[in-house]
Design a protein around this motif. Structure first.
Motif, PDB file in Angstrom:
ATOM      1  N   GLY A 129     -13.719 -10.068   6.447  1.00 50.61           N
ATOM      2  CA  GLY A 129     -13.072  -9.545   7.645  1.00 50.61           C
ATOM      3  C   GLY A 129     -12.989  -8.032   7.649  1.00 50.61           C
ATOM      4  O   GLY A 129     -13.216  -7.376   8.678  1.00 50.61           O
ATOM      5  N   MET A 130     -12.666  -7.442   6.508  1.00 51.71           N
ATOM      6  CA  MET A 130     -12.573  -5.986   6.421  1.00 51.71           C
ATOM      7  C   MET A 130     -13.931  -5.341   6.655  1.00 51.71           C
ATOM      8  O   MET A 130     -14.044  -4.337   7.370  1.00 51.71           O
ATOM      9  CB  MET A 130     -12.016  -5.570   5.056  1.00 51.71           C
ATOM     10  N   ARG A 131     -14.965  -5.922   6.075  1.00 53.75           N
ATOM     11  CA  ARG A 131     -16.306  -5.359   6.250  1.00 53.75           C
ATOM     12  C   ARG A 131     -16.759  -5.493   7.705  1.00 53.75           C
ATOM     13  O   ARG A 131     -17.377  -4.575   8.256  1.00 53.75           O
ATOM     14  CB  ARG A 131     -17.294  -6.055   5.320  1.00 53.75           C
ATOM     15  N   LYS A 132     -16.442  -6.622   8.310  1.00 48.65           N
ATOM     16  CA  LYS A 132     -16.830  -6.835   9.709  1.00 48.65           C
ATOM     17  C   LYS A 132     -16.118  -5.853  10.632  1.00 48.65           C
ATOM     18  O   LYS A 132     -16.726  -5.294  11.557  1.00 48.65           O
ATOM     19  CB  LYS A 132     -16.518  -8.269  10.119  1.00 48.65           C
ATOM     20  N   ARG A 133     -14.840  -5.612  10.360  1.00 51.02           N
ATOM     21  CA  ARG A 133     -14.047  -4.701  11.184  1.00 51.02           C
ATOM     22  C   ARG A 133     -14.271  -3.245  10.799  1.00 51.02           C
ATOM     23  O   ARG A 133     -13.830  -2.337  11.493  1.00 51.02           O
ATOM     24  CB  ARG A 133     -12.560  -5.035  11.048  1.00 51.02           C
ATOM     25  N   ARG A 134     -14.943  -3.049   9.655  1.00 48.47           N
ATOM     26  CA  ARG A 134     -15.151  -1.700   9.111  1.00 48.47           C
ATOM     27  C   ARG A 134     -13.829  -0.962   8.971  1.00 48.47           C
ATOM     28  O   ARG A 134     -13.690   0.213   9.330  1.00 48.47           O
ATOM     29  CB  ARG A 134     -16.141  -0.897   9.973  1.00 48.47           C
ATOM     30  N   SER A 135     -12.871  -1.679   8.410  1.00 50.57           N
ATOM     31  CA  SER A 135     -11.544  -1.109   8.234  1.00 50.57           C
ATOM     32  C   SER A 135     -10.768  -1.951   7.232  1.00 50.57           C
ATOM     33  O   SER A 135     -10.826  -3.181   7.272  1.00 50.57           O
ATOM     34  CB  SER A 135     -10.789  -1.076   9.571  1.00 50.57           C
ATOM     35  N   GLY A 136     -10.057  -1.300   6.338  1.00 49.32           N
ATOM     36  CA  GLY A 136      -9.230  -2.031   5.391  1.00 49.32           C
ATOM     37  C   GLY A 136      -8.953  -1.228   4.135  1.00 49.32           C
ATOM     38  O   GLY A 136      -9.583  -0.197   3.876  1.00 49.32           O
ATOM     39  N   HIS A 137      -7.994  -1.716   3.378  1.00 51.03           N
ATOM     40  CA  HIS A 137      -7.596  -1.028   2.150  1.00 51.03           C
ATOM     41  C   HIS A 137      -7.152  -2.078   1.138  1.00 51.03           C
ATOM     42  O   HIS A 137      -6.287  -2.905   1.428  1.00 51.03           O
ATOM     43  CB  HIS A 137      -6.449  -0.051   2.439  1.00 51.03           C
ATOM     44  N   ILE A 138      -7.767  -2.062  -0.021  1.00 52.73           N
ATOM     45  CA  ILE A 138      -7.400  -2.964  -1.108  1.00 52.73           C
ATOM     46  C   ILE A 138      -6.753  -2.135  -2.214  1.00 52.73           C
ATOM     47  O   ILE A 138      -7.340  -1.147  -2.679  1.00 52.73           O
ATOM     48  CB  ILE A 138      -8.630  -3.707  -1.654  1.00 52.73           C
ATOM     49  N   ILE A 139      -5.559  -2.528  -2.614  1.00 54.08           N
ATOM     50  CA  ILE A 139      -4.824  -1.825  -3.670  1.00 54.08           C
ATOM     51  C   ILE A 139      -4.637  -2.786  -4.828  1.00 54.08           C
ATOM     52  O   ILE A 139      -3.957  -3.808  -4.696  1.00 54.08           O
ATOM     53  CB  ILE A 139      -3.466  -1.314  -3.163  1.00 54.08           C
ATOM     54  N   ASN A 140      -5.261  -2.483  -5.948  1.00 53.35           N
ATOM     55  CA  ASN A 140      -5.161  -3.325  -7.137  1.00 53.35           C
ATOM     56  C   ASN A 140      -4.205  -2.697  -8.146  1.00 53.35           C
ATOM     57  O   ASN A 140      -4.414  -1.558  -8.578  1.00 53.35           O
ATOM     58  CB  ASN A 140      -6.537  -3.516  -7.780  1.00 53.35           C
ATOM     59  N   ASP A 177     -18.703   0.869   4.226  1.00 55.92           N
ATOM     60  CA  ASP A 177     -18.055  -0.045   5.173  1.00 55.92           C
ATOM     61  C   ASP A 177     -16.692   0.447   5.648  1.00 55.92           C
ATOM     62  O   ASP A 177     -15.985  -0.265   6.363  1.00 55.92           O
ATOM     63  CB  ASP A 177     -17.882  -1.429   4.536  1.00 55.92           C
ATOM     64  N   ASN A 178     -16.325   1.661   5.222  1.00 56.19           N
ATOM     65  CA  ASN A 178     -15.021   2.233   5.581  1.00 56.19           C
ATOM     66  C   ASN A 178     -13.851   1.385   5.080  1.00 56.19           C
ATOM     67  O   ASN A 178     -12.787   1.345   5.690  1.00 56.19           O
ATOM     68  CB  ASN A 178     -14.903   2.424   7.104  1.00 56.19           C
ATOM     69  N   VAL A 179     -14.069   0.688   3.981  1.00 56.12           N
ATOM     70  CA  VAL A 179     -13.001  -0.073   3.325  1.00 56.12           C
ATOM     71  C   VAL A 179     -12.653   0.663   2.042  1.00 56.12           C
ATOM     72  O   VAL A 179     -13.520   0.912   1.203  1.00 56.12           O
ATOM     73  CB  VAL A 179     -13.441  -1.521   3.018  1.00 56.12           C
ATOM     74  N   HIS A 180     -11.393   1.003   1.886  1.00 54.85           N
ATOM     75  CA  HIS A 180     -10.944   1.831   0.770  1.00 54.85           C
ATOM     76  C   HIS A 180     -10.387   0.962  -0.349  1.00 54.85           C
ATOM     77  O   HIS A 180      -9.790  -0.091  -0.109  1.00 54.85           O
ATOM     78  CB  HIS A 180      -9.890   2.825   1.253  1.00 54.85           C
ATOM     79  N   VAL A 181     -10.579   1.414  -1.575  1.00 52.16           N
ATOM     80  CA  VAL A 181     -10.118   0.663  -2.751  1.00 52.16           C
ATOM     81  C   VAL A 181      -9.375   1.617  -3.684  1.00 52.16           C
ATOM     82  O   VAL A 181      -9.923   2.650  -4.088  1.00 52.16           O
ATOM     83  CB  VAL A 181     -11.289   0.004  -3.503  1.00 52.16           C
ATOM     84  N   THR A 182      -8.145   1.254  -4.010  1.00 53.40           N
ATOM     85  CA  THR A 182      -7.301   2.093  -4.861  1.00 53.40           C
ATOM     86  C   THR A 182      -6.831   1.308  -6.080  1.00 53.40           C
ATOM     87  O   THR A 182      -6.399   0.163  -5.960  1.00 53.40           O
ATOM     88  CB  THR A 182      -6.061   2.591  -4.087  1.00 53.40           C
ATOM     89  N   ALA A 183      -6.925   1.926  -7.244  1.00 59.17           N
ATOM     90  CA  ALA A 183      -6.348   1.359  -8.468  1.00 59.17           C
ATOM     91  C   ALA A 183      -5.033   2.067  -8.756  1.00 59.17           C
ATOM     92  O   ALA A 183      -4.972   3.301  -8.725  1.00 59.17           O
ATOM     93  CB  ALA A 183      -7.297   1.533  -9.642  1.00 59.17           C
ATOM     94  N   VAL A 184      -3.995   1.294  -9.038  1.00 54.40           N
ATOM     95  CA  VAL A 184      -2.707   1.864  -9.429  1.00 54.40           C
ATOM     96  C   VAL A 184      -2.496   1.547 -10.905  1.00 54.40           C
ATOM     97  O   VAL A 184      -2.516   0.375 -11.297  1.00 54.40           O
ATOM     98  CB  VAL A 184      -1.551   1.289  -8.587  1.00 54.40           C
ATOM     99  N   ASN A 185      -2.312   2.588 -11.706  1.00 55.96           N
ATOM    100  CA  ASN A 185      -2.220   2.433 -13.156  1.00 55.96           C
ATOM    101  C   ASN A 185      -0.867   2.931 -13.659  1.00 55.96           C
ATOM    102  O   ASN A 185      -0.740   4.074 -14.108  1.00 55.96           O
ATOM    103  CB  ASN A 185      -3.340   3.219 -13.845  1.00 55.96           C
TER     104      ASN A 185
END
Length: 263
Positions: A129-140, A177-185
Motif C-alpha cells: 500500500g505504501m509503495r502504491k501510494r508512494r507515501s509512508g514511513h516505517i519506524i523500527n 518510492d517515497n517511503v521513508h525508513v527510520t531505525a531507532v536505537n
C-alpha cells in the motif's frame, strides 16, 4: 515538518512502555491510531483513556506478532478499517539476558520470532500500500545492542543486528518510492522490559544512572515522524561507542570487557 493530524499510525507492542507513550503523544497531535498488543484489557483501557483525553480515533486489535498467520489476519482487518497506513511503528520486542550456552532453544526462537520475523511480517503487510501510494514511513525500534554486541545478550543483540540489517536494506529498496525508513536505537530504558530480560536485577543496578525514561524516548520517536531521519540514536553519546567499535574493534572489546561483563 509533517502534521500528524488525521494520519493513520499503527503501533505494535502498544500496551505499555514506549509504545504506550508514543500512542499518547500521537493522539495529542490528532492522529488516528491502531494499537496492537497481546493484552486486550490493557488496550481497551488505553482506548478509553486516549479517546477521552483527545479527539483521536483509536482502534485496537489483539496480536502476538510472533504468530505470522495472525499478523496477516489482523493487518487485513486493519486495512479494511482504516484503508491505508501512513506510519508503522514496529515496537513489539523482548529480550532475555543469558550467556549463549545458557539460552534455551525456545528462548532463542522466541526472541527471533518476535523481534525479527514478527517485525518483518508486519512490515510486509503495509509495504504494498505504501509503495502504491508512494507515501509512508516505517519506524523500527532496534537498539544500541544492534550496533555493539555485549556478553550475556548474544541472542538479543543478534536479533537487533538483524533488525538493523533489514532496516538499512529496506531503506534503499524504498528510496525511489517515497517511503521513508527510520531505525531507532535506544540504550537501556526504564520499562518493564527488564522484568523478563534481567531476572537477577544486576544489569539494571549497574546501568541505573544511564537509563532513559520512556517519555523521553517516545518524544524522540514522534519527532522522527515529522523529520524522517535515517536513524535516531539515544543517548547520542552512547552511539559514539559504536563508532569507536567500528574503527577499533579489538581495542574497544578489550577495554570494555570489564564493564560489559557487569550485566
Amino acid at each position: 515538518m509533517e502534521n500528524l493530524k488525521g494520519k493513520n499510525i499503527v503501533i505494535t507492542g502498544a500496551s505499555g512502555g514506549i509504545g504506550a507513550e508514543v500512542a499518547k503523544l500521537c493522539a495529542a497531535q490528532g492522529a488516528n491510531l491502531v494499537l496492537l498488543a497481546r493484552t486486550m484489557d490493557k488496550l481497551q483501557k488505553m482506548k478509553h483513556d486516549l479517546e477521552g483525553n483527545s479527539h483521536a480515533k483509536v482502534d485496537i486489535f489483539q496480536l502476538d506478532v510472533s504468530d505470522t498467520d495472525k499478523v496477516k489476519e489482523i493487518f487485513t482487518q486493519v486495512l479494511k478499517t482504516i484503508q491505508h497506513v501512513d506510519i508503522l511503528v514496529n515496537n513489539a520486542g523482548f529480550g532475555i539476558f543469558r550467556a549463549a550456552h545458557e539460552a534455551t532453544i525456545e528462548e532463542i526462537k522466541g526472541m527471533f520470532s518476535v523481534n525479527v520475523v514478527g517485525l518483518m511480517a508486519c512490515t510486509s503487510m503495509v509495504l504494498p500500500g505504501m509503495r502504491k501510494r508512494r507515501s509512508g514511513h516505517i519506524i523500527n525500534i532496534a537498539s544500541q545492542a544492534g550496533k555493539i554486541a555485549t556478553p550475556k545478550s548474544s541472542v538479543y543483540s543478534a536479533t537487533k543486528h538483524a533488525v538493523l540489517g533489514y532496516t538499512n536494506a529496506l531503506r534503499m529498496e524504498l528510496a525511489d518510492d517515497n517511503v521513508h525508513v527510520t531505525a531507532v536505537n535506544p540504550g537501556p530504558i526504564a520499562t518493564n522490559f527488564f522484568t523478563i530480560a534481567d531476572e537477577k536485577g544486576t544489569y539494571v543496578q549497574n546501568v541505573q544512572r544511564f537509563m532513559l525514561q520512556p517519555e523521553y524516548v517516545a518524544k524522540k520517536i514522534v519527532n522522527a515522524m515529522h523529520t524522517r531521519p535515517r536513524e535516531v540514536n539515544l543517548p547520542r553519546w552512547m552511539n559514539m561507542g559504536s563508532v569507536i567499535h567500528t574503527l577499533f574493534p579489538s581495542l574497544f572489546e578489550r577495554i570494555g570487557k570489564r564493564a560489559f561483563n557487569q550485566k
